[in-house]
Scaffold this motif. Structure first.
Motif, mmCIF file in Angstrom:
data_model
loop_
_atom_site.group_PDB
_atom_site.id
_atom_site.type_symbol
_atom_site.label_atom_id
_atom_site.label_comp_id
_atom_site.label_asym_id
_atom_site.label_seq_id
_atom_site.Cartn_x
_atom_site.Cartn_y
_atom_site.Cartn_z
ATOM 1 N N VAL A 61 -0.949 -3.678 6.189
ATOM 2 C CA VAL A 61 -0.923 -2.572 5.224
ATOM 3 C C VAL A 61 0.512 -2.352 4.758
ATOM 4 C CG1 VAL A 61 -1.353 -0.115 4.856
ATOM 5 C CG2 VAL A 61 -2.923 -1.460 6.258
ATOM 6 N N ILE A 62 0.679 -2.263 3.435
ATOM 7 C CA ILE A 62 1.970 -1.885 2.849
ATOM 8 C C ILE A 62 1.810 -0.525 2.198
ATOM 9 C CG2 ILE A 62 3.745 -2.420 1.150
ATOM 10 C CD1 ILE A 62 3.132 -5.343 1.487
ATOM 11 N N ASN A 63 2.560 0.455 2.708
ATOM 12 C CA ASN A 63 2.582 1.789 2.104
ATOM 13 C C ASN A 63 3.802 1.837 1.193
ATOM 14 O OD1 ASN A 63 3.059 4.557 1.523
ATOM 15 N ND2 ASN A 63 1.882 5.148 3.317
ATOM 16 N N ASP A 64 3.553 1.679 -0.088
ATOM 17 C CA ASP A 64 4.641 1.605 -1.070
ATOM 18 C C ASP A 64 4.740 2.923 -1.823
ATOM 19 O OD1 ASP A 64 6.538 0.994 -2.936
ATOM 20 O OD2 ASP A 64 5.532 -0.769 -3.742
ATOM 21 N N GLY A 65 5.673 3.762 -1.381
ATOM 22 C CA GLY A 65 5.885 5.039 -2.061
ATOM 23 C C GLY A 65 4.701 5.975 -1.975
ATOM 24 N N GLY A 66 3.924 5.868 -0.887
ATOM 25 C CA GLY A 66 2.754 6.734 -0.708
ATOM 26 C C GLY A 66 1.446 6.088 -1.125
ATOM 27 N N LYS A 67 1.505 4.910 -1.737
ATOM 28 C CA LYS A 67 0.296 4.198 -2.149
ATOM 29 C C LYS A 67 0.093 3.003 -1.217
ATOM 30 C CE LYS A 67 0.753 5.462 -7.019
ATOM 31 N NZ LYS A 67 0.907 4.953 -8.411
ATOM 32 N N GLU A 68 -1.080 2.961 -0.565
ATOM 33 C CA GLU A 68 -1.352 1.899 0.406
ATOM 34 C C GLU A 68 -2.138 0.750 -0.216
ATOM 35 O OE1 GLU A 68 -3.255 3.346 3.885
ATOM 36 O OE2 GLU A 68 -1.476 4.384 4.644
ATOM 37 N N ASP A 72 14.466 -8.133 8.109
ATOM 38 C CA ASP A 72 14.526 -9.344 8.938
ATOM 39 C C ASP A 72 13.549 -9.314 10.112
ATOM 40 O OD1 ASP A 72 15.794 -7.292 10.210
ATOM 41 O OD2 ASP A 72 17.529 -8.460 10.874
ATOM 42 N N GLU A 73 12.742 -8.241 10.203
ATOM 43 C CA GLU A 73 11.752 -8.162 11.283
ATOM 44 C C GLU A 73 10.586 -9.116 11.015
ATOM 45 O OE1 GLU A 73 11.817 -6.400 14.110
ATOM 46 O OE2 GLU A 73 13.816 -5.619 13.675
ATOM 47 N N THR A 74 9.954 -9.606 12.107
ATOM 48 C CA THR A 74 8.831 -10.544 11.991
ATOM 49 C C THR A 74 7.511 -9.774 11.863
ATOM 50 O OG1 THR A 74 10.002 -12.189 13.312
ATOM 51 C CG2 THR A 74 7.609 -12.444 13.106
ATOM 52 N N ILE A 75 6.670 -10.240 10.944
ATOM 53 C CA ILE A 75 5.361 -9.618 10.714
ATOM 54 C C ILE A 75 4.382 -10.030 11.815
ATOM 55 C CG2 ILE A 75 3.392 -9.482 9.148
ATOM 56 C CD1 ILE A 75 5.795 -8.079 8.082
ATOM 57 N N THR A 76 3.626 -9.051 12.336
ATOM 58 C CA THR A 76 2.536 -9.320 13.283
ATOM 59 C C THR A 76 1.274 -8.661 12.760
ATOM 60 O OG1 THR A 76 2.906 -7.317 14.614
ATOM 61 C CG2 THR A 76 4.208 -9.275 15.173
ATOM 62 N N LYS A 77 0.154 -8.920 13.463
ATOM 63 C CA LYS A 77 -1.117 -8.331 13.038
ATOM 64 C C LYS A 77 -1.110 -6.809 13.155
ATOM 65 C CE LYS A 77 -3.920 -12.395 14.160
ATOM 66 N NZ LYS A 77 -5.040 -12.945 14.964
ATOM 67 N N GLU A 78 -0.210 -6.270 13.964
ATOM 68 C CA GLU A 78 -0.144 -4.814 14.154
ATOM 69 C C GLU A 78 0.855 -4.156 13.206
ATOM 70 O OE1 GLU A 78 0.058 -6.983 16.833
ATOM 71 O OE2 GLU A 78 -2.103 -6.711 17.176
ATOM 72 N N SER A 79 1.517 -4.948 12.370
ATOM 73 C CA SER A 79 2.577 -4.404 11.511
ATOM 74 C C SER A 79 2.017 -3.521 10.402
ATOM 75 C CB SER A 79 3.393 -5.535 10.884
ATOM 76 O OG SER A 79 4.071 -6.287 11.862
ATOM 77 N N THR A 80 2.728 -2.439 10.117
ATOM 78 C CA THR A 80 2.483 -1.601 8.950
ATOM 79 C C THR A 80 3.825 -1.420 8.253
ATOM 80 O OG1 THR A 80 0.626 -0.407 9.950
ATOM 81 C CG2 THR A 80 1.745 0.648 8.102
ATOM 82 N N ILE A 81 3.884 -1.814 6.987
ATOM 83 C CA ILE A 81 5.133 -1.740 6.234
ATOM 84 C C ILE A 81 5.170 -0.427 5.460
ATOM 85 C CG2 ILE A 81 6.661 -2.959 4.661
ATOM 86 C CD1 ILE A 81 5.723 -4.568 7.136
ATOM 87 N N SER A 82 6.245 0.331 5.650
ATOM 88 C CA SER A 82 6.392 1.619 4.965
ATOM 89 C C SER A 82 7.639 1.590 4.084
ATOM 90 C CB SER A 82 6.502 2.752 5.991
ATOM 91 O OG SER A 82 6.738 3.985 5.336
ATOM 92 N N ILE A 83 7.431 1.824 2.785
ATOM 93 C CA ILE A 83 8.536 1.857 1.823
ATOM 94 C C ILE A 83 8.656 3.268 1.263
ATOM 95 C CG2 ILE A 83 9.451 0.949 -0.343
ATOM 96 C CD1 ILE A 83 7.780 -1.572 0.154
ATOM 97 N N VAL A 84 9.825 3.868 1.401
ATOM 98 C CA VAL A 84 10.100 5.187 0.817
ATOM 99 C C VAL A 84 10.946 4.951 -0.425
ATOM 100 C CG1 VAL A 84 11.162 7.446 1.142
ATOM 101 C CG2 VAL A 84 10.007 6.325 3.058
#
Length: 393
Positions: free
Chosen positions: A156-163, A195-207
């Motif tokens: 999941v990428i949360n980009d500015g409040g939009k997932e 530079d962090e590695t993506i895993t199945k548990e990753s959630t990306i949050s962009i403010v």
């Protein structure tokens, strides 16, 4: 033959020649019969075609004669014990060993598939469009090939409040953003780091962070300045200059995160318009003959009169005699010192008209009254003045 002719008599010589001819004829006939009885067979070995003539009875016997050993995983177009017939085409393909690694788990396969795509189909290995395959589907299979499949998963990428959900096979956060054409601005914040590695548990949050400058105009309230004036009777006031509010323009640096304001800092302030003080002249001249007395009805006074309104801050709107001035803003009511003018007395006030003595006040003592007017503006206009007050009853 010449030697033989010398050694043997003519009769014997003829017998030897005849015997030799018979032997040669038999040999030739045997050879002709041998070749005539051979079967012509085409062998296609790993795509390479060759033609052989053979007296072999079975496919296995023939392949053994030409040096082909059929392994358990090899492909053969006929059973090994099939009878050889003239014109037969025998196809043989040697199996290749291929190692397939799926998400780190290795498994070996023996295959006669020509391409990577055929191998995956034969072994029922599913590779989706999102998965990462080490080779192209059309690449040829060869012995010892190492084929790897990295299966994709969603994050999941949360980009500015939009997932939104995106597919990935791992790698860094920066690579994931690039593959999904997501760009970061200079002030934006992201977790985890690029530079962090993506895993199945990753959630990306962009403010999403924005910095803007905003101008705000504020009013600067005018001040009231009082000046003594010896030409005015003592106790009177007169407005000689109305006040005027000023304007100051303030510039703020405002920070927004995902469209919401999170901080505001004043960075500049400029006076656009100066305020002007309100000037009140305060009389200092001593009054003469403040009181003129007469008996009973018709008694007159010369009194100092100021003005009040029921809408002042903290005012209840009710007079000391219970009159609701907020409900009756135009009612003529004056505040008096009851020791001078009893409450309830009808009076006439110069410049004001007939009124009722219906209220009192802490500052209303002796020869002073306060006239009720509807608004603060009317009170400013009235100011403080000397007036005649006549008792009507």
């Amino acid at each position: 033959m010449r030697i033989l002719s010398k050694l043997l008599p003519a009769s014997k010589r003829m017998l030897v020649i005849t015997s030799f001819g018979i032997v040669m004829l038999l040999t030739f006939t045997t050879l002709m019969l041998f070749y005539a009885t051979q079967k012509e067979v085409v062998i296609v070995e790993n795509g390479k075609e060759s033609t052989v003539n053979t007296h072999a009875n079975t496919v296995e016997e023939l392949l053994g004669k030409v040096g082909i050993k059929v392994g358990v995983h090899d492909a053969l177009s006929y059973d090994k014990d099939a009878k050889i017939v003239d014109g037969m085409i025998i196809e043989y393909k040697q199996a290749n060993k291929v190692t397939v690694t799926i998400d780190g788990e290795k498994k070996s396969y023996y295959t006669v598939a020509d391409t990577v795509e055929e191998l995956l189909e034969d072994e029922k290995i599913t590779v989706s469009d999102h998965d990462k395959l080490s080779h192209q589907l059309e690449d040829a299979i060869h012995d010892g090939l190492n084929l790897s499949v990295t299966q994709a998963f969603q994050v999941v990428i949360n980009d500015g409040g939009k997932e939104k959900n995106v597919w990935t096979t791992g790698g860094s956060v920066e690579e994931l953003l690039k593959s999904n054409k997501i760009t970061l601005n200079e002030l934006d914040k992201i977790k985890p780091g690029l530079d962090e590695t993506i895993t199945k548990e990753s959630t990306i949050s962009i403010v999403r962070v924005e910095k803007k400058k905003e101008e705000v105009s504020d009013t600067v309230a005018f001040k009231t300045e009082r000046r003594n004036d010896s030409s005015l009777p003592k106790g009177t006031e007169k407005e000689i200059a109305s006040g005027e509010d000023g304007i100051v323009v303030k510039t703020y640096e405002v920070i927004f995160e995902n469209g919401e304001e999170v901080s505001r800092e004043l960075v500049d302030e400029e006076v656009e318009k100066e305020s002007k003080n309100r000037i009140i002249a305060v009389g200092t001249k001593e009054a003469q003959n403040l009181v003129t007395l007469s008996s009973g009805s018709g008694k007159e006074f010369v009194m100092t009169a100021s003005a009040f309104t029921a809408t002042c801050s903290g005012c209840s709107g009710y007079t000391a005699t219970g009159i609701n001035l907020k409900a009756n803003p135009d009612m003529k009511v004056i505040a008096v010192d009851p020791n001078v003018i009893p409450l309830g007395t009808r009076v006439w006030v110069e410049g004001y008209g007939e009124a009722i003595a219906g209220d009192t006040g802490g500052a209303i003592q002796g020869m002073r009254i306060d006239v009720h007017v509807p608004t603060k503006s009317d009170a400013y206009k009235w100011g403080v003045r000397k007036v005649k007050v006549k008792i009507l009853d």
